[in-house]
Design an enzyme around this catalytic site. Structure first.
Site, short mmCIF file in Angstrom:
data_model
loop_
_atom_site.label_atom_id
_atom_site.label_comp_id
_atom_site.label_asym_id
_atom_site.label_seq_id
_atom_site.Cartn_x
_atom_site.Cartn_y
_atom_site.Cartn_z
NE ARG A 66 -2.34 -1.51 3.45
CZ ARG A 66 -2.17 -2.78 3.81
NH1 ARG A 66 -2.65 -3.74 3.05
NH2 ARG A 66 -1.55 -3.09 4.93
CD GLU A 103 -0.60 -4.54 14.71
OE1 GLU A 103 -0.75 -3.98 13.62
OE2 GLU A 103 -1.35 -4.39 15.68
P1 AMP Z 1 5.05 -2.74 11.31
O1 AMP Z 1 6.28 -3.31 10.68
O2 AMP Z 1 4.58 -3.50 12.49
O3 AMP Z 1 5.21 -1.25 11.59
O4 AMP Z 1 3.88 -2.90 10.25
C1 AMP Z 1 3.74 -2.01 9.21
C2 AMP Z 1 3.30 -2.69 7.94
O5 AMP Z 1 2.30 -3.66 8.16
C3 AMP Z 1 2.75 -1.67 6.99
O6 AMP Z 1 3.29 -1.94 5.69
C4 AMP Z 1 1.26 -1.86 7.03
O7 AMP Z 1 0.71 -1.88 5.74
C5 AMP Z 1 1.04 -3.20 7.73
N1 AMP Z 1 0.20 -3.09 8.95
C6 AMP Z 1 0.60 -3.37 10.21
N2 AMP Z 1 -0.37 -3.22 11.07
C7 AMP Z 1 -1.45 -2.81 10.36
C8 AMP Z 1 -2.78 -2.47 10.71
N3 AMP Z 1 -3.23 -2.52 11.98
N4 AMP Z 1 -3.61 -2.06 9.72
C9 AMP Z 1 -3.18 -2.01 8.44
N5 AMP Z 1 -1.94 -2.33 8.05
C10 AMP Z 1 -1.07 -2.73 8.99
#
Ligand code: AMP
Length: 178
Positions: A66, A103
């Site tokens: 995205r 996450e």
């Molecule tokens: P992180 O590495 O945990 O910061 O996760 C970020 C990536 O995971 C981004 O590329 C987001 O598109 C996706 N992502 C993580 N958590 C969410 C969430 N709650 N809603 C939508 N996309 C998420």
């Protein structure tokens, strides 16, 4: 610089939260209603590039998948190139790679070794900052390439996950904070 045609509050109001997607316990932030509204989409791009003029950024880097949508729009607005950071195995040429925890999963991302020139001024964009693992890995890839990261910008920041702490020394900004 263009003044955004919608406020961050209007953008926030269009973001849809889907509980337990893609698995139990995750509140997924769905940005597709923002994309579907031309006014909100344009405003989101203008908020992302706030403070930057055409000529002040050499490359906008977007994170799979995205992040591509927003980074491509930002690059067009800034009159510069767009470079993708992709999931491992998708880029055809030589790559730098970094592994990280999401996450709700774990992953390896990659960038073409020649995509970003050493010393180039880069804006790094993704849709959501959650735990910060993805952005930290992308920043590490850009550091391997010798880029100067001007700012790391997100449409959405899940502030309660403290993802910023994974990006020490970086300028971090987001449009909508939860
Ligand atoms: P992180 O590495 O945990 O910061 O996760 C970020 C990536 O995971 C981004 O590329 C987001 O598109 C996706 N992502 C993580 N958590 C969410 C969430 N709650 N809603 C939508 N996309 C998420």
């Amino acid at each position: 610089m263009t003044q955004p045609v919608a406020t961050s509050a209007e953008i926030a109001a269009a973001i849809r939260t889907i509980s337990d997607f893609p698995k139990p316990g995750i509140s997924f932030k769905d940005i597709t209603p923002v994309l579907a509204d031309g006014r909100l989409f344009a405003a989101t791009i203008d908020h992302l590039i706030a403070g930057f003029e055409p000529g002040s950024v050499d490359t906008v880097v977007g994170i799979d998948a995205r992040g591509f949508i927003f980074a491509a729009g930002a690059a067009l607005r800034l009159g510069c190139g767009f470079v993708p950071v992709r999931k491992k195995g998708k880029l055809p040429y030589e790559t730098f790679e970094e592994s990280y925890d999401l996450e709700y999963a774990s992953n390896t991302i990659a960038i073409h070794t020649d995509a970003v020139k050493p010393g180039s001024r880069v804006l790094l964009i993704d849709d959501v900052l959650a735990t910060g693992g993805t952005a930290a890995a992308a920043a590490a890839l850009l550091q391997k390439a010798g880029a100067k990261i001007l700012e790391v910008v997100f449409v959405i920041e899940l502030g309660f996950l403290n993802g910023r702490e994974r990006l020490p020394g970086q300028n971090v900004r987001s449009i909508v904070n939860y």
